[in-house]
Design a protein around this motif. Structure first.
Motif, short mmCIF file in Angstrom:
data_model
loop_
_atom_site.label_atom_id
_atom_site.label_comp_id
_atom_site.label_asym_id
_atom_site.label_seq_id
_atom_site.Cartn_x
_atom_site.Cartn_y
_atom_site.Cartn_z
N MET A 113 3.53 -1.23 3.96
CA MET A 113 2.85 0.07 3.86
C MET A 113 3.88 1.18 3.91
O MET A 113 4.79 1.15 4.74
CB MET A 113 1.88 0.25 5.03
CG MET A 113 0.85 -0.84 5.09
SD MET A 113 -0.44 -0.39 6.25
CE MET A 113 -1.47 -1.84 6.15
N PHE A 114 3.69 2.16 3.03
CA PHE A 114 4.63 3.28 2.96
C PHE A 114 3.88 4.60 2.89
O PHE A 114 2.90 4.71 2.16
CB PHE A 114 5.52 3.16 1.71
CG PHE A 114 6.62 2.14 1.86
CD1 PHE A 114 7.90 2.53 2.18
CD2 PHE A 114 6.36 0.80 1.70
CE1 PHE A 114 8.91 1.59 2.35
CE2 PHE A 114 7.36 -0.15 1.86
CZ PHE A 114 8.64 0.25 2.18
N SER A 115 4.34 5.58 3.65
CA SER A 115 3.81 6.93 3.50
C SER A 115 4.72 7.92 4.24
O SER A 115 5.61 7.51 4.99
CB SER A 115 2.39 7.04 4.06
OG SER A 115 1.89 8.34 3.78
N ALA A 116 4.48 9.20 4.00
CA ALA A 116 5.20 10.22 4.77
C ALA A 116 4.38 10.66 5.98
O ALA A 116 4.89 11.31 6.87
CB ALA A 116 5.50 11.43 3.89
N THR A 117 3.11 10.28 5.98
CA THR A 117 2.23 10.70 7.07
C THR A 117 1.41 9.51 7.54
O THR A 117 1.00 8.68 6.71
CB THR A 117 1.27 11.81 6.60
OG1 THR A 117 0.63 11.36 5.41
CG2 THR A 117 1.99 13.12 6.32
N LEU A 160 0.87 -1.18 0.00
CA LEU A 160 0.00 0.00 0.00
C LEU A 160 0.90 1.22 0.00
O LEU A 160 1.54 1.53 1.01
CB LEU A 160 -0.89 0.02 1.25
CG LEU A 160 -2.21 -0.72 1.21
CD1 LEU A 160 -2.05 -2.19 0.87
CD2 LEU A 160 -2.95 -0.57 2.53
N ASP A 161 0.98 1.87 -1.17
CA ASP A 161 1.76 3.10 -1.23
C ASP A 161 0.83 4.24 -0.82
O ASP A 161 -0.37 4.18 -1.10
CB ASP A 161 2.29 3.30 -2.66
CG ASP A 161 3.41 4.32 -2.71
OD1 ASP A 161 3.87 4.76 -1.63
OD2 ASP A 161 3.83 4.69 -3.82
N GLU A 162 1.37 5.27 -0.18
CA GLU A 162 0.52 6.32 0.41
C GLU A 162 -0.52 5.63 1.31
O GLU A 162 -1.73 5.86 1.20
CB GLU A 162 -0.16 7.17 -0.67
CG GLU A 162 0.79 7.79 -1.67
CD GLU A 162 1.74 8.80 -1.04
OE1 GLU A 162 1.46 9.31 0.07
OE2 GLU A 162 2.81 9.07 -1.65
N ALA A 163 -0.01 4.79 2.20
CA ALA A 163 -0.88 3.87 2.94
C ALA A 163 -1.95 4.58 3.75
O ALA A 163 -3.07 4.09 3.86
CB ALA A 163 -0.02 3.01 3.86
N ASP A 164 -1.63 5.74 4.33
CA ASP A 164 -2.65 6.41 5.15
C ASP A 164 -3.83 6.84 4.29
O ASP A 164 -4.97 6.77 4.71
CB ASP A 164 -2.06 7.59 5.93
CG ASP A 164 -1.39 8.61 5.03
OD1 ASP A 164 -0.88 8.24 3.96
OD2 ASP A 164 -1.38 9.80 5.40
N ARG A 165 -3.55 7.25 3.06
CA ARG A 165 -4.65 7.60 2.16
C ARG A 165 -5.42 6.35 1.73
O ARG A 165 -6.65 6.35 1.62
CB ARG A 165 -4.09 8.34 0.94
CG ARG A 165 -5.04 8.58 -0.21
CD ARG A 165 -6.37 9.20 0.17
NE ARG A 165 -6.30 10.43 0.90
CZ ARG A 165 -6.11 11.63 0.38
NH1 ARG A 165 -5.94 11.76 -0.90
NH2 ARG A 165 -6.08 12.70 1.14
#
Ligand code: AMP
Length: 423
Positions: free
Chosen positions: A205-209, A171-176
């Protein structure tokens, strides 16, 4: 500053040699100009290679894509996977999902670049374009399917993609991917017939936020012994972006935008606005003022969206007016400036937007128009972002946040995230 949560994390690598990549993958990495791994790669690659689930948080532009692509490709190459060519049913070993069409296409192109000349075949599927063409491409063989949620579920439901061989779910941009907009689709995906249970697949899972409520929810998708990797401050802005704020009324914004663009000249600049109508309106206004401008938002045809990005990327139009549909993940070289004509309604979106500049060690600049009548509720969280990134905090902004009448209420974190499908 690296923090790892969870038991027995593997040792970080210091070089790509230590990642023990196959010859062809090594060649492709070096052709990409990567000399040494970035921090999220140093830690992320061995975690993924050792088979652990991962929730990784690292600044915008810090090399997250290669951090998950390289270990997956390495494993698939080492196992000598072979996609069945010209088969109506494809059974990929990896699924990568991202929230926007442009971002998933970019990830796909990265995967294709690293997989060049190897046995691994990545394919991309996303909405807004002809399904038939994508299905024909799928049928030529697929080891890694990159997709936006809707189209991905569509090809699964049509029986074109089976999940029995699936080993990796990214899941890229996992929080979204897990916020209100996409969570139901993600639940549908992991509940699809044949999808291995979380114990039987590796979930990354990867994200900046990562707002805290989303971190808790993400644990539903991960094995209990997953590792949490934070490079820098969770939810923090990239410290290579110089952040400025200008106090304006809504009536002054257009004038201030022209002033700002006179300074940026022909340097590549992204101008973020809040609504699709506003994007059209501001783009037309700038064209009228003789600034070569294009625009991207969710109501434009996919063909137009891709053309706009290409015109911006290759310098035909050095100004791109965008809604938050372009806030996340897009990696366009030499974006020197981000202007927030309208501030977003949550601070995580702000962090992603300004992360379109200052990527991979380059310096960037972000200017944001702050309208006290509209943006005061963001003041405290913006101050927190500024100080954590060692940026100057304007005294007027502090006043809006902490003093005087009309000052902000409690700080807003990442709540109220916009649904990217609506922008
Ligand atoms: P990402 O955060 O994955 O979008 O990557 C941001 C930018 O950094 C992209 O242009 C990548 O090609 C580049 N990049 C990623 N890893 C490295 C590396 N190890 N060395 C040099 N550039 C890199």
């Amino acid at each position: 500053m690296v923090e790892i949560g969870g038991a027995n994390p593997p040792q970080a690598i210091m070089s790509f040699e230590e990642a023990a990549l196959c010859e062809s993958l090594k060649r492709n990495v070096s052709k990409s100009g990567y000399v040494k791994p970035t921090p999220v790669q140093k830690h992320g690659i061995p975690i993924i290679s050792s088979g652990r689930d991962l929730m990784a948080c690292a600044q915008t532009g810090s090399g997250k894509t290669a951090a998950f692509l390289l270990p997956i490709l390495q494993q698939l190459m080492a196992d000598g996977v072979a996609a069945s060519q010209f088969s109506e049913l494809q059974e990929p070993e990896a699924i990568i999902v991202a929230p926007t069409r442009e971002l998933i296409n970019q990830t796909y192109l990265e995967a294709r670049k690293f997989a060049h000349g190897t046995c691994v075949r990545p394919v991309v599927v996303y909405g807004g374009v002809n399904t038939g063409h994508q299905i024909r491409d799928l049928c030529r063989g697929c080891n890694i399917i990159c997709g936006t949620p809707g189209r991905l579920l569509d090809v699964i439901n049509r029986g074109k993609v089976g999940l029995s061989k699936l080993r990796y779910l990214v899941l890229d941009e996992a929080d979204r991917m897990l916020d209100m907009g996409f969570e139901p689709d993600m639940r549908r995906l992991v509940g699809s017939p044949g999808m291995p249970t979380k114990e039987n697949r590796q979930t990354l899972m990867f994200s900046a936020t990562y707002p805290e409520d989303i971190q808790k929810l993400a644990a539903d998708f991960l094995k209990t012994d997953y590792l949490f990797l934070a490079v820098g401050i969770v939810g923090g802005a990239c410290s290579d972006v110089h952040q400025e704020f200008v106090e304006v009324t809504k009536f002054e914004k257009r004038e201030k935008l022209l002033d700002a663009l006179k300074v940026t000249g022909t340097e590549r600049t992204m101008v973020f606005v809040e609504t699709k109508r506003q994007a059209d309106f501001i783009a037309a206004f700038l064209c009228q003022e003789k600034f070569p401008t294009t625009s991207i938002h969710g109501d434009r045809e996919q063909r137009e969206r891709e053309q706009a990005l290409a015109d911006f990327r290759f310098g035909k139009c050095p100004i791109l007016v965008a809604t938050s549909v372009a806030a996340r993940g897009l990696d366009i070289p030499d974006v020197q400036h981000v202007i927030n004509f309208d501030l977003p309604n949550n601070v995580d979106e702000y962090v992603h937007r300004i992360g379109r500049t200052g990527r991979c060690g380059n310096i960037g600049r972000a200017v944001s128009f702050f309208d006290p009548d509209n943006d005061s509720q963001l003041a405290r969280s913006l101050i927190s972002i500024l100080s954590k990134a060692q940026q100057e905090v304007p005294s007027w902004l502090e006043e809006k946040a902490f003093g005087g009448p009309g000052s902000a209420g409690p700080a807003l974190g990442g709540f109220g995230a916009t649904d990217s499908r609506k922008v």
